[in-house]
Scaffold this active site. Structure first.
Site, PDB file in Angstrom:
ATOM      1  N   ASP A 122      21.203  -5.229   0.372  1.00 58.07           N
ATOM      2  CA  ASP A 122      21.278  -3.909   1.018  1.00 58.07           C
ATOM      3  C   ASP A 122      22.383  -3.883   2.078  1.00 58.07           C
ATOM      4  O   ASP A 122      23.139  -2.912   2.186  1.00 58.07           O
ATOM      5  CB  ASP A 122      19.952  -3.559   1.711  1.00 58.07           C
ATOM      6  CG  ASP A 122      18.754  -3.676   0.777  1.00 58.07           C
ATOM      7  OD1 ASP A 122      18.944  -3.538  -0.443  1.00 58.07           O
ATOM      8  OD2 ASP A 122      17.638  -3.902   1.286  1.00 58.07           O
ATOM      9  N   TRP A 137       0.889  -1.154   0.000  1.00 63.29           N
ATOM     10  CA  TRP A 137       0.000   0.000   0.000  1.00 63.29           C
ATOM     11  C   TRP A 137       0.934   1.212   0.000  1.00 63.29           C
ATOM     12  O   TRP A 137       1.328   1.697   1.061  1.00 63.29           O
ATOM     13  CB  TRP A 137      -0.870   0.022   1.252  1.00 63.29           C
ATOM     14  CG  TRP A 137      -1.939  -1.016   1.267  1.00 63.29           C
ATOM     15  CD1 TRP A 137      -3.244  -0.830   0.963  1.00 63.29           C
ATOM     16  CD2 TRP A 137      -1.814  -2.404   1.613  1.00 63.29           C
ATOM     17  NE1 TRP A 137      -3.936  -2.005   1.097  1.00 63.29           N
ATOM     18  CE2 TRP A 137      -3.082  -2.987   1.484  1.00 63.29           C
ATOM     19  CE3 TRP A 137      -0.735  -3.226   2.011  1.00 63.29           C
ATOM     20  CZ2 TRP A 137      -3.307  -4.341   1.748  1.00 63.29           C
ATOM     21  CZ3 TRP A 137      -0.958  -4.562   2.266  1.00 63.29           C
ATOM     22  CH2 TRP A 137      -2.236  -5.113   2.129  1.00 63.29           C
ATOM     23  N   LYS A 173      26.741  -8.678  -7.256  1.00 66.81           N
ATOM     24  CA  LYS A 173      26.362  -9.649  -6.226  1.00 66.81           C
ATOM     25  C   LYS A 173      25.622 -10.787  -6.900  1.00 66.81           C
ATOM     26  O   LYS A 173      24.788 -10.559  -7.767  1.00 66.81           O
ATOM     27  CB  LYS A 173      25.460  -8.976  -5.190  1.00 66.81           C
ATOM     28  CG  LYS A 173      26.126  -7.842  -4.444  1.00 66.81           C
ATOM     29  CD  LYS A 173      25.097  -6.953  -3.737  1.00 66.81           C
ATOM     30  CE  LYS A 173      24.505  -5.927  -4.672  1.00 66.81           C
ATOM     31  NZ  LYS A 173      23.489  -5.063  -4.019  1.00 66.81           N
ATOM     32  N   ALA A 212      19.686  -8.872   2.005  1.00 63.18           N
ATOM     33  CA  ALA A 212      21.044  -9.406   1.803  1.00 63.18           C
ATOM     34  C   ALA A 212      21.865  -8.401   0.985  1.00 63.18           C
ATOM     35  O   ALA A 212      22.959  -7.998   1.382  1.00 63.18           O
ATOM     36  CB  ALA A 212      20.986 -10.749   1.091  1.00 63.18           C
TER      37      ALA A 212
HETATM   38  P1  ADP Z   1      19.873  -9.347  -3.263  1.00 62.31           P
HETATM   39  O1  ADP Z   1      19.476  -9.390  -1.810  1.00 62.31           O
HETATM   40  O2  ADP Z   1      19.977  -7.946  -3.783  1.00 62.31           O
HETATM   41  O3  ADP Z   1      19.065 -10.263  -4.136  1.00 62.31           O
HETATM   42  P2  ADP Z   1      22.017 -11.319  -3.420  1.00 62.31           P
HETATM   43  O4  ADP Z   1      21.019 -12.415  -3.247  1.00 62.31           O
HETATM   44  O5  ADP Z   1      22.897 -11.393  -4.595  1.00 62.31           O
HETATM   45  O6  ADP Z   1      21.393  -9.868  -3.339  1.00 62.31           O
HETATM   46  O7  ADP Z   1      22.901 -11.340  -2.099  1.00 62.31           O
HETATM   47  C1  ADP Z   1      23.746 -10.284  -1.726  1.00 62.31           C
HETATM   48  C2  ADP Z   1      24.911 -10.839  -0.944  1.00 62.31           C
HETATM   49  O8  ADP Z   1      24.437 -11.546   0.208  1.00 62.31           O
HETATM   50  C3  ADP Z   1      25.761 -11.833  -1.705  1.00 62.31           C
HETATM   51  O9  ADP Z   1      26.754 -11.190  -2.476  1.00 62.31           O
HETATM   52  C4  ADP Z   1      26.366 -12.646  -0.567  1.00 62.31           C
HETATM   53  O10 ADP Z   1      27.449 -11.951  -0.004  1.00 62.31           O
HETATM   54  C5  ADP Z   1      25.237 -12.683   0.457  1.00 62.31           C
HETATM   55  N1  ADP Z   1      24.403 -13.886   0.275  1.00 62.31           N
HETATM   56  C6  ADP Z   1      23.222 -13.969  -0.392  1.00 62.31           C
HETATM   57  N2  ADP Z   1      22.743 -15.236  -0.357  1.00 62.31           N
HETATM   58  C7  ADP Z   1      23.641 -15.965   0.347  1.00 62.31           C
HETATM   59  C8  ADP Z   1      23.724 -17.350   0.752  1.00 62.31           C
HETATM   60  N3  ADP Z   1      22.789 -18.228   0.417  1.00 62.31           N
HETATM   61  N4  ADP Z   1      24.791 -17.720   1.468  1.00 62.31           N
HETATM   62  C9  ADP Z   1      25.755 -16.836   1.829  1.00 62.31           C
HETATM   63  N5  ADP Z   1      25.722 -15.529   1.478  1.00 62.31           N
HETATM   64  C10 ADP Z   1      24.704 -15.109   0.751  1.00 62.31           C
END
Ligand code: ADP
Length: 318
Positions: A269, A104, A230, A267
């Site tokens: 952010d 919203w 990432k 993650a």
């Molecule tokens: P977003 O939240 O923008 O989708 P990502 O999924 O690529 O970004 O994750 C951002 C960062 O978080 C990655 O570069 C890594 O450092 C960490 N991360 C994300 N998923 C995992 C995971 N399953 N295990 C360990 N680290 C992770």
């Protein structure tokens, strides 16, 4: 001492499932938003951070401002619009473990940033006082075409004066008329960015490819000097030193495995906060990427975008 970074965007009320009471769902109230999450973690990591947005003047806007002050964020650029309330979203947990979001946010005061003379001059004034500005695909997605152009123009001028601009692509399709509309705005954003912190999933959905080569090509064409890609649990790709149509230095940094991933909200952010805090402290790109993953690694072991302050600080230094 002055502010190191000004983040621009939207923060919303968040209601997340928290059990049941008398046959009714209980929801836990929090506050979140991509640029806000990064700002909170930057402040916790010791970076002097200001947040630019518009809120209402209701009790929740007031509580949110209080939280920001407690977290050490500079709130001088936050306009409290009389009679208005911030955007809201509800999280629903699906039986398969996925989470659904209902928003919203149509009436959110943040959507009207830079659509008035006051709001645009507040930004221009604030940009005179900082070295670095941070914004995202959500920041530009919530704005009208005119307001987005105003923001991008202010950032381009800021950069021409020597300011540094940082951009995260955070692509949310529902904020855009169609993909072509988003592509155009995202390319314009890359064109004013010095550092781009991108996610391969978002790049794939937005540009049709999440491959590092394709993303780096796009970034070098746009004139981005530092790219951080990432890729979830896969190694982070960092590229710097653009010259002769290529990044001269390109590295991959392993992401330490996280045994129990609880919730990957924020993650990306929180990664950005860890990476940027390290870069501001003069660390090289390897160490900065490791700091980013460390920060994200803590956040994804807890529910919600913002991990409790004490827990975060304890685990990040463990
Ligand atoms: P977003 O939240 O923008 O989708 P990502 O999924 O690529 O970004 O994750 C951002 C960062 O978080 C990655 O570069 C890594 O450092 C960490 N991360 C994300 N998923 C995992 C995971 N399953 N295990 C360990 N680290 C992770």
């Amino acid at each position: 001492m002055g502010i190191q970074i000004l983040a621009i965007g939207e923060v919303m009320l968040e209601l997340a499932p928290a059990g049941e009471f008398n046959g009714k769902k209980l929801m836990a109230l929090g506050y979140a938003g991509d640029t806000y999450n990064t700002s909170i973690y930057l402040a916790r990591l010791g970076v002097r951070t200001a947040y630019f947005t518009r809120l209402g003047d209701d009790p929740y806007s007031r509580e949110l401002l209080q939280i920001m002050v407690q977290e050490g964020l500079d709130t001088a650029s936050i306009e409290a619009v009389p009679g208005r309330t911030p955007g809201l979203y509800l999280i629903a947990n699906q039986p398969n473990g996925e989470r659904n979001f209902s928003f919203w946010r149509g009436q959110s005061p943040a959507r009207e940033m830079f659509s008035t003379k006051e709001s645009s001059s507040a930004l221009e004034k604030r940009l005179q006082e900082v070295n670095t500005a941070y914004f995202s695909g959500v920041t530009i997605g919530i704005l009208s075409d005119e307001a987005r152009a105003t923001l991008l123009c202010a950032l381009a001028e800021f950069r021409a004066r020597g300011g540094k601009v940082i951009f995260d692509n955070n692509y949310r399709p529902q904020l855009w008329r169609d993909r072509a509309h988003a592509q155009l705005a995202m390319d314009q954003s890359l064109a004013v960015a010095d550092i781009a912190l991108l996610t391969d999933d978002d790049a794939e959905r937005l540009w049709g490819s999440g491959k590092p080569e394709d993303i780096l090509d796009r970034c070098i064409t746009a004139g981005v000097s530092e790219v951080v890609l990432k890729r979830g649990p896969n190694p982070v790709v960092v590229a710097i030193e653009p010259r002769d149509g290529q990044y001269q230095q390109r590295i991959q940094v392993e992401v330490p495995p996280v045994a129990k991933v609880v919730d990957t909200t924020a993650a990306g952010d929180s990664f950005n906060a860890g990476y940027l805090a390290a870069r501001f402290a003069g660390e090289n790109i390897d160490r900065a990427a490791a700091r980013g993953s460390r920060c994200a690694g803590v956040v994804i072991q807890h529910r919600g975008a913002i991990v409790e302050r004490e827990i975060f600080l304890r685990e990040i230094s463990a």
